[in-house]
Scaffold this motif. Structure first.
Motif, mmCIF file in Angstrom:
data_model
loop_
_atom_site.group_PDB
_atom_site.id
_atom_site.type_symbol
_atom_site.label_atom_id
_atom_site.label_comp_id
_atom_site.label_asym_id
_atom_site.label_seq_id
_atom_site.Cartn_x
_atom_site.Cartn_y
_atom_site.Cartn_z
ATOM 1 N N ALA A 730 46.689 34.709 46.937
ATOM 2 C CA ALA A 730 47.282 34.035 48.095
ATOM 3 C C ALA A 730 46.920 32.559 48.109
ATOM 4 O O ALA A 730 47.766 31.699 48.414
ATOM 5 C CB ALA A 730 46.824 34.715 49.383
ATOM 6 N N MET A 733 48.930 30.718 45.425
ATOM 7 C CA MET A 733 50.335 30.580 45.804
ATOM 8 C C MET A 733 50.523 29.550 46.901
ATOM 9 O O MET A 733 51.618 28.990 47.049
ATOM 10 C CB MET A 733 50.898 31.933 46.254
ATOM 11 C CG MET A 733 50.858 33.031 45.193
ATOM 12 S SD MET A 733 51.843 32.663 43.726
ATOM 13 C CE MET A 733 53.495 32.673 44.414
ATOM 14 N N ASP A 734 49.470 29.273 47.679
ATOM 15 C CA ASP A 734 49.576 28.297 48.765
ATOM 16 C C ASP A 734 49.360 26.865 48.292
ATOM 17 O O ASP A 734 49.540 25.925 49.086
ATOM 18 C CB ASP A 734 48.566 28.620 49.867
ATOM 19 C CG ASP A 734 48.967 29.849 50.662
ATOM 20 O OD1 ASP A 734 50.157 30.210 50.621
ATOM 21 O OD2 ASP A 734 48.087 30.456 51.314
ATOM 22 N N SER A 789 46.638 45.019 43.464
ATOM 23 C CA SER A 789 46.932 43.645 43.070
ATOM 24 C C SER A 789 46.212 43.235 41.792
ATOM 25 O O SER A 789 46.241 42.054 41.420
ATOM 26 C CB SER A 789 46.539 42.687 44.207
ATOM 27 O OG SER A 789 45.129 42.749 44.429
ATOM 28 N N ARG A 792 48.577 42.191 39.065
ATOM 29 C CA ARG A 792 49.209 40.983 39.606
ATOM 30 C C ARG A 792 48.300 39.771 39.380
ATOM 31 O O ARG A 792 48.774 38.682 39.014
ATOM 32 C CB ARG A 792 49.482 41.203 41.093
ATOM 33 C CG ARG A 792 50.160 40.067 41.806
ATOM 34 C CD ARG A 792 50.409 40.515 43.247
ATOM 35 N NE ARG A 792 50.729 39.391 44.104
ATOM 36 C CZ ARG A 792 51.951 38.926 44.309
ATOM 37 N NH1 ARG A 792 52.976 39.503 43.678
ATOM 38 N NH2 ARG A 792 52.160 37.916 45.126
ATOM 39 N N LEU A 796 49.010 36.602 36.912
ATOM 40 C CA LEU A 796 48.913 35.250 37.447
ATOM 41 C C LEU A 796 48.119 34.367 36.498
ATOM 42 O O LEU A 796 48.492 33.205 36.244
ATOM 43 C CB LEU A 796 48.255 35.282 38.826
ATOM 44 C CG LEU A 796 47.993 33.915 39.463
ATOM 45 C CD1 LEU A 796 49.309 33.176 39.702
ATOM 46 C CD2 LEU A 796 47.226 34.078 40.787
ATOM 47 N N PHE A 820 55.595 40.366 40.342
ATOM 48 C CA PHE A 820 55.955 39.155 41.068
ATOM 49 C C PHE A 820 57.460 39.157 41.296
ATOM 50 O O PHE A 820 58.233 39.625 40.453
ATOM 51 C CB PHE A 820 55.555 37.895 40.281
ATOM 52 C CG PHE A 820 54.096 37.581 40.344
ATOM 53 C CD1 PHE A 820 53.599 36.723 41.318
ATOM 54 C CD2 PHE A 820 53.206 38.149 39.431
ATOM 55 C CE1 PHE A 820 52.236 36.445 41.375
ATOM 56 C CE2 PHE A 820 51.866 37.862 39.478
ATOM 57 C CZ PHE A 820 51.357 37.020 40.463
ATOM 58 N N SER A 821 57.871 38.618 42.422
ATOM 59 C CA SER A 821 59.298 38.467 42.696
ATOM 60 C C SER A 821 59.797 37.193 42.048
ATOM 61 O O SER A 821 59.024 36.318 41.620
ATOM 62 C CB SER A 821 59.532 38.422 44.210
ATOM 63 O OG SER A 821 58.928 37.255 44.761
ATOM 64 N N GLU A 823 61.313 34.722 43.460
ATOM 65 C CA GLU A 823 60.956 33.565 44.270
ATOM 66 C C GLU A 823 59.530 33.114 43.985
ATOM 67 O O GLU A 823 59.237 31.912 43.928
ATOM 68 C CB GLU A 823 61.124 33.894 45.747
ATOM 69 C CG GLU A 823 62.558 34.099 46.208
ATOM 70 C CD GLU A 823 63.089 35.484 45.828
ATOM 71 O OE1 GLU A 823 62.294 36.301 45.295
ATOM 72 O OE2 GLU A 823 64.286 35.746 46.042
ATOM 73 N N GLU A 824 58.606 34.068 43.833
ATOM 74 C CA GLU A 824 57.219 33.714 43.560
ATOM 75 C C GLU A 824 57.084 33.035 42.199
ATOM 76 O O GLU A 824 56.344 32.053 42.036
ATOM 77 C CB GLU A 824 56.335 34.959 43.624
ATOM 78 C CG GLU A 824 56.180 35.532 45.032
ATOM 79 C CD GLU A 824 55.402 36.832 45.037
ATOM 80 O OE1 GLU A 824 54.740 37.109 46.051
ATOM 81 O OE2 GLU A 824 55.467 37.570 44.029
ATOM 82 N N ASP A 827 58.327 29.552 42.422
ATOM 83 C CA ASP A 827 57.335 28.692 43.073
ATOM 84 C C ASP A 827 56.226 28.314 42.109
ATOM 85 O O ASP A 827 55.759 27.156 42.094
ATOM 86 C CB ASP A 827 56.756 29.399 44.295
ATOM 87 C CG ASP A 827 57.761 29.530 45.422
ATOM 88 O OD1 ASP A 827 58.748 28.768 45.411
ATOM 89 O OD2 ASP A 827 57.556 30.401 46.305
ATOM 90 N N LEU A 828 55.758 29.264 41.322
ATOM 91 C CA LEU A 828 54.702 28.967 40.357
ATOM 92 C C LEU A 828 55.174 27.960 39.309
ATOM 93 O O LEU A 828 54.420 27.067 38.886
ATOM 94 C CB LEU A 828 54.249 30.258 39.662
ATOM 95 C CG LEU A 828 53.366 31.196 40.505
ATOM 96 C CD1 LEU A 828 53.128 32.506 39.759
ATOM 97 C CD2 LEU A 828 52.034 30.526 40.816
#
Length: 860
Positions: A730, A733-734, A789, A792, A796, A820-821, A823-824, A827-828
């Motif tokens: 999280a 991703m932020d 996770s 995941r 990452l 991961f979707s 969209e994710e 974003d990455l």
């Protein structure tokens, strides 16, 4: 004759003259017949002179003391005399005027006014004379009171005091008058003097020696004019009946009753009556019958020697105190906790009934509490059982968790060969080799209905740890598909699914709860009918020393309740308490649930012990309830009264809450170690935070390893690992952007976290307690099965260390899309790469293929 005169004492003549002068008394004949010689006269004259001087001194002293009163009386007397002279003069004038004819009207009016004045004066004088006479009478009565007090005639003194008060009230003078004040003060002082004498006489008639434990009550004494019956009148006069009786009871209680009814300090003293003395002597046994005999003896002593009025007053304070102490101290201590000592309890009830009848025959009242205790024996016994049960649970908890004990949980399930292989392969939930999940297939017999029975082999026959677990189950031959290749496991097909969903958690409690059953079965092949056989699942875990005493208590209570429903207990005095007895297990378990969190929290890992203990209690109670209904030595009524289903559910929910509380606490600690609400990646000491979090997970894993069952341990530790990975994902991703150096540092942090994989190595799970690194080379950890996770997080790390070509490969060819979707991933890419044509091309390709892996599986 001359000789007798010479021999007479020199002072007889002087004494005779003084006595005659003072009192007017004549001497005896032998003195008056004596001749007086001249030489004896001077001594007689001197004696008379001394007496005269003494009298003058006394008169002078009296005059000085009463000078003011005498002066006022003299002034008043002179005024009265002047009024009398004036009245005589006026009367003479009136007579003269009456004799004279033709008196004018004005003179007649003056004469009438003077006549009225004289009448008023005469009346006033008469009133003054009457008041003086009454004052003198009161003073004389008080003199009599003083004399009666000195002679210890208490009743006479009290009657005279009452008379003096009546006389004072009858004097027609205001209370502010000095004379009345003086008389009132004297009467009050005499009352105090009489009370002191009364106290002395009272203590002589009734004497209590607390130190020696003695009391003597005498109706009268030869050296005292007042009797005990007369003392009642005195007590009523002073309005001290209740006060004196209360003090008397207090003294008797301290000297006699208290020591006799003390059950804590050795054998109590016996009671003995000798004459007018009641005393403690020797020792008595601690039986109820002996106590009632001595208490009855004390009551009889007081009833025989105290007047009725005193008995009535002392009973009002004596009976409630004695009955309360008998009920709360002696009778309650004689109530048994179970049916073992019921014969002694029946004897106590019989003796208590006899004692109540004896008190009634003595004419005493106020023992309703004792009679109620006898009439409500079933309720009293049930209350004692309830109190004992609750206190037993509370005291056991206060002793601490004690030494842990290993117990085993056994479950039987019908599973297919594919499911059995999966259980063996996972190692975390079912392990034939080490963790107690034992199963065997009966290969020579196949159930046409799809089921077969198997017995668990002994521990010595378990396969070695280095062997492949699937060989022991005989499932390798059945695992091949139509093409001869092994079928794909469920974990390979549905990695994105949350394993917790298959367990049915959250139905009863929305908080986190451990897994109650093994994992769900794997998907069945559509080309073959699965063979199912009975699988015996065994798993060991540790409990504290608390569950066994609680279970023993509950089982004993239920057995007593069942016994009371039998015909041989039909006439037992507590048979009516059978129904209430069956409700005590619920109260005992409620007490356990209410107070156990506090005591368990005092130990490390207490919440997990509480989870194990509550789970163990629920399982044992469920088994007990099932076996109870199949027993043949109890009747149908007893079977119907045992209702433990709700208690079992409450314990299960309570266990889940204990587990959830512990997990929530540990997760909160981990989140705080990882920066709390702040972004970990933006902190200067991110590496130290991750090290602390990893160390925390390892410490909790080691502590829980000796407590929890393997499946629950895997879930709990996996949940902590998942908390760490979820927080890191999280925070990454932020981030607004990720530079190359920053991506390297993040990947380094993730590597530190992924070292937790060694907690879930199959060899470690099979040989718990050996620590990390105990497994062989090439082992595949099962972390992903317990931390959703986990893969995941690893993907990452792969993305952060990859270029655009590698990211495209991970998305299109590998399994990145499973975790991961689109969209994710976009974003990455935007965070990690510059905006150029190649980047936009990869983003477009990812966007147009949101599920490449799933589409490929559907196409094949």
């Amino acid at each position: 004759m001359a000789a007798s005169v010479q021999d007479q004492p020199a002072g007889q003549v002087a004494q005779a003259l003084v006595a005659f002068s003072l009192h007017g008394s004549f001497p005896n004949e032998d003195v008056s017949s004596l001749q007086i010689r001249p030489e004896e006269l001077p001594s007689a004259i001197q004696a008379l002179a001394e007496t005269k001087a003494k009298l003058e001194a006394e008169v002078h002293g009296i005059n000085e003391e009463t000078a003011s009163d005498v002066s006022s009386w003299r002034t008043g007397a002179k005024s009265v005399q002047d009024d009398i002279i004036r009245s005589k003069a006026l009367a003479s004038e009136i007579l003269k005027q009456a004799d004279a004819p033709d008196v004018p009207g004005k003179a007649t009016d003056d004469i009438e006014r003077k006549a009225d004045f004289l009448i008023r004066e005469l009346n006033y004088n008469q009133q003054v004379q009457d008041a003086l006479r009454d004052i003198k009478g009161v003073n004389q009565t008080l003199d009599q009171v003083e004399q009666a007090c000195s002679e210890r005639r208490i009743l006479d003194a009290l009657h005279l005091l009452e008379k003096s008060w009546a006389q004072l009230d009858a004097i027609p003078v205001t209370k502010s008058c000095r004379v009345i004040k003086l008389l009132d003060i004297r009467a009050f002082e005499l009352k105090s003097d009489v009370h002191q004498v009364f106290d002395h006489v009272w203590n002589t008639l009734i004497h209590v020696d607390r130190e020696k434990g003695r009391i003597s009550v005498s109706g009268s004494r030869e050296d005292e004019p007042m009797s005990l019956s007369d003392a009642v009148i005195g007590l009523k006069a002073y309005k001290e009946v209740d006060q004196r009786m209360s003090q008397l009871w207090h003294d008797v209680d301290q000297a006699i009753i208290g020591p006799r009814m003390d059950i804590t300090n050795g054998p109590p003293p016996a009671i003995r009556v000798q004459g007018d003395v009641l005393e403690t002597n020797g020792t008595a046994d601690k039986t109820i019958r002996s106590l009632f005999r001595d208490v009855e003896q004390i009551f009889q002593y007081l009833l025989q020697r105290l007047p009725p009025d005193m008995v009535e007053s002392i009973s009002s304070v004596m009976m409630p105190a004695v009955v309360s102490k008998i009920t709360t101290v002696w009778l309650d201590s004689a109530v048994p906790y179970s049916l073992k000592d019921m014969d002694e309890f029946q004897e106590v009830i019989t003796v208590t009934k006899e004692f109540c009848a004896s008190l009634k025959s003595l004419g005493l009242s106020g023992f309703g509490e004792l009679q109620e205790w006898v009439d409500s024996a079933p309720r009293v016994w049930l209350s004692k059982c309830r109190e004992a049960a609750l206190d037993s649970v509370r005291s056991k908890l206060a002793e601490g968790l004690g030494e842990p004990k290993q117990v085993e949980k056994v479950e039987r399930q019908m599973v297919s060969s594919v499911e059995g292989k999966q259980l063996t392969a996972t190692g975390a939930n079912a392990d034939v080799d080490d963790h107690g999940w034992d199963a065997a297939w009966s290969d020579d017999e196949e159930n046409t209905a799809g089921a077969s029975t198997l017995d668990a082999p002994p521990a010595a026959e378990e396969p070695a740890a280095e062997d492949d677990g699937t060989d022991a189950w005989g499932w390798n031959d059945d695992d091949a598909g139509p093409d001869g290749k092994p079928e794909e496991t469920k974990s390979e097909k549905n990695e994105e699914e949350d394993p917790s969903e298959a367990w049915g958690w959250g139905d009863d409690d929305q908080r986190e709860a451990p897994e109650p059953h093994p994992p769900p079965p794997a998907p069945k092949s559509p080309h073959q009918e699965p063979r199912t056989r009975e699988l015996v699942l065994k798993e060991s875990y540790n409990i504290s020393s608390m569950p066994e005493p609680v279970l023993s208590l509950i089982f004993a209570i239920i057995d007593d309740g069942a016994a009371l429903t039998q015909s041989n207990y039909e006439h037992n005095p507590v048979a009516a308490a059978a129904t209430g007895l069956f409700s005590l297990p619920t109260l005992a378990l409620a007490m356990f649930r209410a107070v156990s969190p506090y005591y368990y929290a005092l130990d490390m890992g207490g919440n997990m012990y509480l989870y194990n203990d509550a789970t163990y209690l629920s399982e044992r109670l469920a088994d007990f309830a099932s076996d109870w209904k199949s027993r043949e030595d109890i009747n149908a009524k007893a079977k119907a009264m045992v209702r433990l289903d709700n208690d079992v559910k409450s314990l299960q929910n309570f266990a889940n809450r204990a587990y959830s509380n512990e997990m929530n606490t540990q997760k909160m600690v981990l989140r705080d170690l990882l920066g709390g609400e702040q972004n970990l990646m933006q902190q200067d000491e991110a590496e130290s935070c991750v090290d602390s979090a990893v160390a925390r997970v390892r410490s909790m894993a080691v502590m829980w390893e000796s407590i929890l069952a393997r499946s629950v341990w895997c879930q709990a530790v996996g949940s902590l690992v998942d908390t760490v990975s979820t927080k890191i994902i999280a925070d990454v991703m932020d981030l607004p952007s990720i530079g190359q150096d920053e991506a390297y540092n993040i990947a380094k942090l993730i590597v530190t976290v992924t070292e937790l994989d060694d907690l879930f190595l199959p060899s470690r799970l099979q040989n718990r307690g050996q620590g990390p690194g105990s497994g062989g080379a090439g082992e595949i950890p099962s972390t992903a099965q317990h931390a959703p996770s986990w893969l995941r997080l690893q993907y990452l790390s792969e993305v952060l260390q990859s270029n655009l070509r590698d990211v495209r490969y991970l998305w299109m060819e590998s399994e990145l899309s499973l975790y991961f979707s689109a969209e994710e991933v976009v974003d990455l890419i935007n965070q990690s790469f510059e905006d150029n044509a190649r980047t936009r091309e990869v983003i477009k390709e990812v966007t147009q293929n949101p599920r490449p892996r799933q589409d490929e599986d559907q196409g094949s």
